[in-house]
Design a protein around this motif. Structure first.
Motif, PDB file in Angstrom:
ATOM      1  N   TYR A  22       0.841  -1.193   0.000  1.00  0.00           N
ATOM      2  CA  TYR A  22       0.000   0.000   0.000  1.00  0.00           C
ATOM      3  C   TYR A  22       0.874   1.240   0.000  1.00  0.00           C
ATOM      4  O   TYR A  22       1.749   1.395   0.843  1.00  0.00           O
ATOM      5  CB  TYR A  22      -0.914   0.001   1.231  1.00  0.00           C
ATOM      6  N   ASP A  23       0.634   2.129  -0.949  1.00  0.00           N
ATOM      7  CA  ASP A  23       1.300   3.426  -1.032  1.00  0.00           C
ATOM      8  C   ASP A  23       0.359   4.441  -0.398  1.00  0.00           C
ATOM      9  O   ASP A  23      -0.632   4.857  -1.003  1.00  0.00           O
ATOM     10  CB  ASP A  23       1.575   3.765  -2.496  1.00  0.00           C
ATOM     11  N   ARG A  24       0.657   4.810   0.849  1.00  0.00           N
ATOM     12  CA  ARG A  24      -0.223   5.707   1.603  1.00  0.00           C
ATOM     13  C   ARG A  24      -0.306   7.086   0.936  1.00  0.00           C
ATOM     14  O   ARG A  24      -1.378   7.670   0.847  1.00  0.00           O
ATOM     15  CB  ARG A  24       0.277   5.849   3.032  1.00  0.00           C
ATOM     16  N   GLN A  25       0.818   7.601   0.468  1.00  0.00           N
ATOM     17  CA  GLN A  25       0.831   8.930  -0.145  1.00  0.00           C
ATOM     18  C   GLN A  25      -0.013   8.965  -1.423  1.00  0.00           C
ATOM     19  O   GLN A  25      -0.773   9.893  -1.655  1.00  0.00           O
ATOM     20  CB  GLN A  25       2.258   9.374  -0.443  1.00  0.00           C
ATOM     21  N   GLY A  26       0.125   7.956  -2.256  1.00  0.00           N
ATOM     22  CA  GLY A  26      -0.641   7.896  -3.498  1.00  0.00           C
ATOM     23  C   GLY A  26      -2.010   7.269  -3.332  1.00  0.00           C
ATOM     24  O   GLY A  26      -2.835   7.322  -4.248  1.00  0.00           O
ATOM     25  N   ASP A  27      -2.267   6.643  -2.167  1.00  0.00           N
ATOM     26  CA  ASP A  27      -3.513   5.925  -1.873  1.00  0.00           C
ATOM     27  C   ASP A  27      -3.789   4.858  -2.933  1.00  0.00           C
ATOM     28  O   ASP A  27      -4.865   4.771  -3.495  1.00  0.00           O
ATOM     29  CB  ASP A  27      -4.691   6.888  -1.732  1.00  0.00           C
ATOM     30  N   ILE A  28      -2.751   4.040  -3.176  1.00  0.00           N
ATOM     31  CA  ILE A  28      -2.843   2.981  -4.180  1.00  0.00           C
ATOM     32  C   ILE A  28      -2.477   1.653  -3.532  1.00  0.00           C
ATOM     33  O   ILE A  28      -1.464   1.544  -2.841  1.00  0.00           O
ATOM     34  CB  ILE A  28      -1.875   3.237  -5.359  1.00  0.00           C
ATOM     35  N   LEU A  29      -3.307   0.641  -3.762  1.00  0.00           N
ATOM     36  CA  LEU A  29      -2.984  -0.719  -3.335  1.00  0.00           C
ATOM     37  C   LEU A  29      -2.437  -1.463  -4.550  1.00  0.00           C
ATOM     38  O   LEU A  29      -3.068  -1.481  -5.615  1.00  0.00           O
ATOM     39  CB  LEU A  29      -4.211  -1.451  -2.800  1.00  0.00           C
ATOM     40  N   TYR A  30      -1.249  -2.044  -4.382  1.00  0.00           N
ATOM     41  CA  TYR A  30      -0.629  -2.850  -5.435  1.00  0.00           C
ATOM     42  C   TYR A  30      -0.755  -4.323  -5.041  1.00  0.00           C
ATOM     43  O   TYR A  30      -0.355  -4.708  -3.949  1.00  0.00           O
ATOM     44  CB  TYR A  30       0.856  -2.506  -5.585  1.00  0.00           C
ATOM     45  N   ILE A  31      -1.300  -5.117  -5.930  1.00  0.00           N
ATOM     46  CA  ILE A  31      -1.393  -6.569  -5.734  1.00  0.00           C
ATOM     47  C   ILE A  31      -0.589  -7.191  -6.869  1.00  0.00           C
ATOM     48  O   ILE A  31      -0.955  -7.038  -8.044  1.00  0.00           O
ATOM     49  CB  ILE A  31      -2.849  -7.057  -5.783  1.00  0.00           C
TER      50      ILE A  31
END
Length: 76
Positions: A9-18
């Motif tokens: 999880y990239d908190r700054q970008g608010d992106i979850l990478y799977i």
């Protein structure tokens, strides 16, 4: 048994990478809609990673449970 999935999880970008493998130059990408981007193998069409944009806002009214078992593939 399928490939091991990694969740980041990239908190700054608010992106979850799977992801099921490290990214590489030949990977194709396609926006599936609703802020979900798939990266897939150009030879097999297997989805190798997903990027879920605005992830935290999706959790506000939903449940997120682990473990998850999934086979990632493109529809159609």
């Amino acid at each position: 048994m399928g490939a091991k999935l990694t969740f980041q999880y990239d908190r700054q970008g608010d992106i979850l990478y799977i992801t099921s493998c490290s990214p590489y130059a030949e990977q194709e990408s396609e926006e599936l809609g609703d802020g979900v981007i798939a990266r897939f193998n150009p030879d097999t069409d297997d989805i190798e990673s997903l990027e879920i944009l605005s992830f935290s806002t999706r959790l506000k009214d939903s449940q997120f449970e682990l473990p998850i078992t999934a086979t990632l593939r493109r529809a159609g």
